[in-house]
Design a protein around this motif. Structure first.
Motif, PDB file in Angstrom:
ATOM      1  N   ARG A  95      14.964  47.903  -8.424  1.00 60.01           N
ATOM      2  CA  ARG A  95      16.357  48.586  -7.583  1.00 60.01           C
ATOM      3  C   ARG A  95      16.628  50.203  -7.840  1.00 60.01           C
ATOM      4  NH1 ARG A  95      21.921  46.276  -8.595  1.00 60.01           N
ATOM      5  NH2 ARG A  95      21.789  45.170  -7.149  1.00 60.01           N
ATOM      6  N   LEU A 106      19.823  50.413  -3.901  1.00 56.92           N
ATOM      7  CA  LEU A 106      19.449  49.388  -2.977  1.00 56.92           C
ATOM      8  C   LEU A 106      18.266  48.423  -3.462  1.00 56.92           C
ATOM      9  CD1 LEU A 106      17.630  52.917  -0.672  1.00 56.92           C
ATOM     10  CD2 LEU A 106      18.900  51.353   0.253  1.00 56.92           C
ATOM     11  N   ASP A 107      17.981  47.249  -3.131  1.00 64.04           N
ATOM     12  CA  ASP A 107      17.529  46.348  -3.664  1.00 64.04           C
ATOM     13  C   ASP A 107      15.660  46.203  -2.778  1.00 64.04           C
ATOM     14  OD1 ASP A 107      18.408  45.736  -5.992  1.00 64.04           O
ATOM     15  OD2 ASP A 107      20.031  44.046  -4.914  1.00 64.04           O
ATOM     16  N   THR A 108      14.680  46.254  -3.149  1.00 63.68           N
ATOM     17  CA  THR A 108      13.379  46.462  -2.467  1.00 63.68           C
ATOM     18  C   THR A 108      12.367  45.158  -3.332  1.00 63.68           C
ATOM     19  OG1 THR A 108      12.620  48.409  -3.647  1.00 63.68           O
ATOM     20  CG2 THR A 108      13.798  48.660  -2.109  1.00 63.68           C
ATOM     21  N   VAL A 131      14.108  46.109   2.136  1.00 58.92           N
ATOM     22  CA  VAL A 131      14.832  46.757   1.134  1.00 58.92           C
ATOM     23  C   VAL A 131      16.606  46.423   2.239  1.00 58.92           C
ATOM     24  CG1 VAL A 131      15.474  49.684   2.198  1.00 58.92           C
ATOM     25  CG2 VAL A 131      13.521  48.007   2.190  1.00 58.92           C
ATOM     26  N   GLU A 133      20.816  47.056   0.596  1.00 61.60           N
ATOM     27  CA  GLU A 133      21.797  48.015   0.218  1.00 61.60           C
ATOM     28  C   GLU A 133      22.240  47.033  -0.622  1.00 61.60           C
ATOM     29  OE1 GLU A 133      24.417  50.157   2.780  1.00 61.60           O
ATOM     30  OE2 GLU A 133      22.779  50.693   3.810  1.00 61.60           O
ATOM     31  N   ASP A 138      24.727  48.184   5.305  1.00 62.10           N
ATOM     32  CA  ASP A 138      23.550  48.571   6.630  1.00 62.10           C
ATOM     33  C   ASP A 138      24.139  49.493   6.856  1.00 62.10           C
ATOM     34  OD1 ASP A 138      21.289  49.212   7.075  1.00 62.10           O
ATOM     35  OD2 ASP A 138      21.547  47.736   8.963  1.00 62.10           O
ATOM     36  N   TRP A 143      15.381  51.113   5.640  1.00 59.53           N
ATOM     37  CA  TRP A 143      15.473  50.330   5.807  1.00 59.53           C
ATOM     38  C   TRP A 143      13.524  50.169   6.052  1.00 59.53           C
ATOM     39  CZ3 TRP A 143      17.102  51.960  11.391  1.00 59.53           C
ATOM     40  CH2 TRP A 143      18.668  51.511  11.513  1.00 59.53           C
ATOM     41  N   SER A 168      14.870  55.500   8.303  1.00 55.95           N
ATOM     42  CA  SER A 168      15.700  55.449   8.285  1.00 55.95           C
ATOM     43  C   SER A 168      16.518  54.985   9.829  1.00 55.95           C
ATOM     44  CB  SER A 168      16.158  56.667   7.585  1.00 55.95           C
ATOM     45  OG  SER A 168      16.034  57.685   8.018  1.00 55.95           O
TER      46      SER A 168
END
Length: 203
Positions: A95, A106-108, A131, A133, A138, A143, A168
């Protein structure tokens, strides 16, 4: 406060990013400093390196693989989880919090591969697989996010190099004067912060 329109990720931008990454991965040793416009998006490609005296490649790799400590090491990382490990292949969830006038969480998820390419030499490839939010929106701040590390032993220490390639949103024409500089600065500042934090963790 700037108000950004939501923008769903265009498939054309994803295809352009994938094509760009294929070409870049064939020439990762090249220095990069560019923001490239593609249909519906911006590709940010930046690299930087640092020499660490008195350190070894194995010490660097140990820091990069200490995912449970990422929240302590890296200012942008709010939390980190190791999802899976298979030899030198890792699946990692981070995160991230990025702030540049505007703040986004962002959660990735990423697939990370460590390759030993010689004595005291490593290559690390981290490719984003997710990726989003954290609030479900969004706005297109990020991205895709790939990072490529090379770790090479040199006389007296080790050289650490990182190349970051991200995708992005592009910016609506009326807001480009205000927003585009932010989208350009975020990847550069994030890369500098990541390298600085890695160096600090090795001190």
């Amino acid at each position: 406060m700037l108000a950004l329109l939501w923008l769903s990720m265009p498939w054309s931008a994803v295809q352009a990013f994938d094509n760009y990454v294929r070409e870049a991965e064939a020439h990762l040793e090249r220095a990069a400093e560019a923001t490239v416009a593609v249909p519906g998006g911006l590709i940010h490609d930046w690299s930087s390196d640092v020499f660490l005296p008195g350190r070894s490649a194995e010490q660097v790799i140990a820091v990069l693989q200490s995912y449970e400590r990422y929240g302590e090491i890296y200012p942008e990382v709010m939390s980190a989880r190791l999802l899976a490990k298979d030899g030198n292949r890792f699946r990692v969830a981070l995160r991230l919090k990025r702030k540049q006038v505007l703040t986004v969480v962002l959660d990735t998820e990423s697939a990370v591969e460590y390759q030993k390419t010689g004595e005291g030499r490593w290559r690390v490839s981290s490719r984003s697989t997710k990726v989003v939010e954290a609030d479900g929106g969004d706005h297109g701040f990020l991205w895709r996010l790939n990072a490529y590390w090379t770790v090479a032993t040199e006389p007296g220490g080790v050289r650490l190099r990182c190349r970051s390639i991200s995708l992005s949103r592009d910016v609506p024409l009326g807001l480009s004067w205000a927003v585009k500089p932010l989208l350009r600065q975020m990847p550069q500042e994030s890369l500098a912060s990541t390298l600085a934090a890695t160096v600090k963790a090795l001190e």
